[in-house]
Motif scaffolding. Structure first.
Motif, PDB file in Angstrom:
ATOM      1  N   TYR A 137      -0.723   3.143  10.834  1.00 21.63           N
ATOM      2  CA  TYR A 137      -1.703   3.205   9.754  1.00 21.63           C
ATOM      3  C   TYR A 137      -3.041   2.640  10.213  1.00 21.63           C
ATOM      4  O   TYR A 137      -3.135   1.960  11.237  1.00 21.63           O
ATOM      5  N   ASP A 138      -4.083   2.866   9.420  1.00 23.28           N
ATOM      6  CA  ASP A 138      -5.362   2.215   9.647  1.00 23.28           C
ATOM      7  C   ASP A 138      -5.248   0.751   9.255  1.00 23.28           C
ATOM      8  O   ASP A 138      -4.528   0.401   8.317  1.00 23.28           O
ATOM      9  N   GLU A 139      -6.004  -0.094   9.935  1.00 27.24           N
ATOM     10  CA  GLU A 139      -5.956  -1.521   9.624  1.00 27.24           C
ATOM     11  C   GLU A 139      -6.356  -1.798   8.175  1.00 27.24           C
ATOM     12  O   GLU A 139      -5.831  -2.720   7.539  1.00 27.24           O
ATOM     13  N   SER A 140      -7.246  -0.995   7.634  1.00 27.01           N
ATOM     14  CA  SER A 140      -7.697  -1.203   6.258  1.00 27.01           C
ATOM     15  C   SER A 140      -6.580  -1.046   5.236  1.00 27.01           C
ATOM     16  O   SER A 140      -6.698  -1.498   4.096  1.00 27.01           O
ATOM     17  N   LYS A 205      -0.186  -4.710  13.514  1.00 21.81           N
ATOM     18  CA  LYS A 205      -1.414  -3.988  13.228  1.00 21.81           C
ATOM     19  C   LYS A 205      -2.523  -4.901  12.712  1.00 21.81           C
ATOM     20  O   LYS A 205      -3.705  -4.691  13.014  1.00 21.81           O
TER      21      LYS A 205
END
Length: 283
Positions: A137-140, A205
């Motif tokens: 996933y994206d870190e956000s 992550k």
């Protein structure tokens, strides 16, 4: 579960589960191997044994077990042998094809499989293991995923979230409760370890993109790598003795390293506060 995209670039939809809930998350690549999660499983059996033994219902969720159910089978076997025989493991996957493929190895009530995502399919587990999931996933999206998973835990429950290499020789994971991350653990198979800096590639992550000069996690990895280099003379006595000396040097340098009984196993654990340069903890 992860940002897997079919060839046309569109996200695979996650329709309602059998229980009527819509799984939260996306389908991962699903790669896995037997014994890939042995290191974190053994740590869970040690660190979370009291939590599981005290639970009225020792329910554990293996979230995003992948294309084959082998790691869920192994988790159930290890916890049943080391902690309590009546532990229940439920493997959750968003992809219904993977859920159907896992049914032949289900052994109710000890081991079952169903469709679900970060919402945990409405279950209230004491412990969730989510490995090699958020890495995709994206870190956000990390803090939100933590919030969703920990909101579904039983009172006092915990989330173990992290990543490892394809064969489980290098790994890093966080212990998380409803207040946020509590500890970071790095773990290596010492017989194949070249240098601890290799562990940077397997940070969770929330930390992997923060491994840059000036951050706590970068300083930790560097201190461990320096300790390993300085302990080179102890390699004569084997990689275990060299690792123990290296971790001891990290603690002597002022790092709040905990649980020295685990050092011999190729682990180092520090409080989250020592490396918390990543995204904010879930509120």
């Amino acid at each position: 579960m992860g940002p897997y995209r079919p060839a046309d670039g569109t996200a695979r939809p996650a329709g309602p589960s059998a229980g009527g809930r819509r799984p939260v998350g996306e389908v991962t690549r699903g790669t896995t191997n037997p014994n890939r999660l042995r290191r974190v499983d053994n740590w869970i059996a040690h660190r979370c044994a009291g939590l599981l033994r005290d639970a009225a219902e020792p329910l554990v969720v293996d979230l995003g077990y992948g294309a084959t159910p082998v790691t869920a089978v192994e988790l159930r076997r290890r916890l049943a042998a080391a902690v309590r025989p009546d532990v229940r493991v439920v493997g959750l996957e968003i992809d219904p094809v993977r859920v159907a493929a896992a049914q032949p190895v289900a052994d109710p009530p000890g081991l079952s499989f169903r469709r679900g995502g970060f919402e945990l399919a409405g279950l209230r587990p004491v412990l969730v293991r989510a490995f090699n999931v958020l890495r995709q996933y994206d870190e956000s999206e990390v803090a939100g995923a933590w919030r969703t998973m920990t909101a579904g835990l039983a009172p006092g429950g915990v989330l173990v979230e992290g990543t490892c290499d394809e064969v489980g020789r290098l790994a890093g994971w966080l212990l998380i409760d409803r207040t946020g991350p509590r500890t970071l653990t790095l773990s290596a198979r010492l017989s194949t370890l070249d240098r601890p800096a290799a562990l940077a590639e397997r940070l969770p992550k929330a930390l992997i993109h923060h491994n840059v000069p000036g951050t706590g996690v970068h300083a930790l990895v560097r201190a461990l790598d320096d300790g390993w280099r300085d302990a080179a003379p102890y390699a004569t006595f084997g990689p275990r003795q060299r690792w123990i000396r290296a971790v001891g040097a990290v603690r002597a340098a002022g790092w709040p390293v905990v649980d020295p009984t685990r050092w011999r196993l190729g682990e180092i654990t520090v409080p989250w506060s020592a490396v918390a340069d990543g995204p904010p903890a879930p509120a």
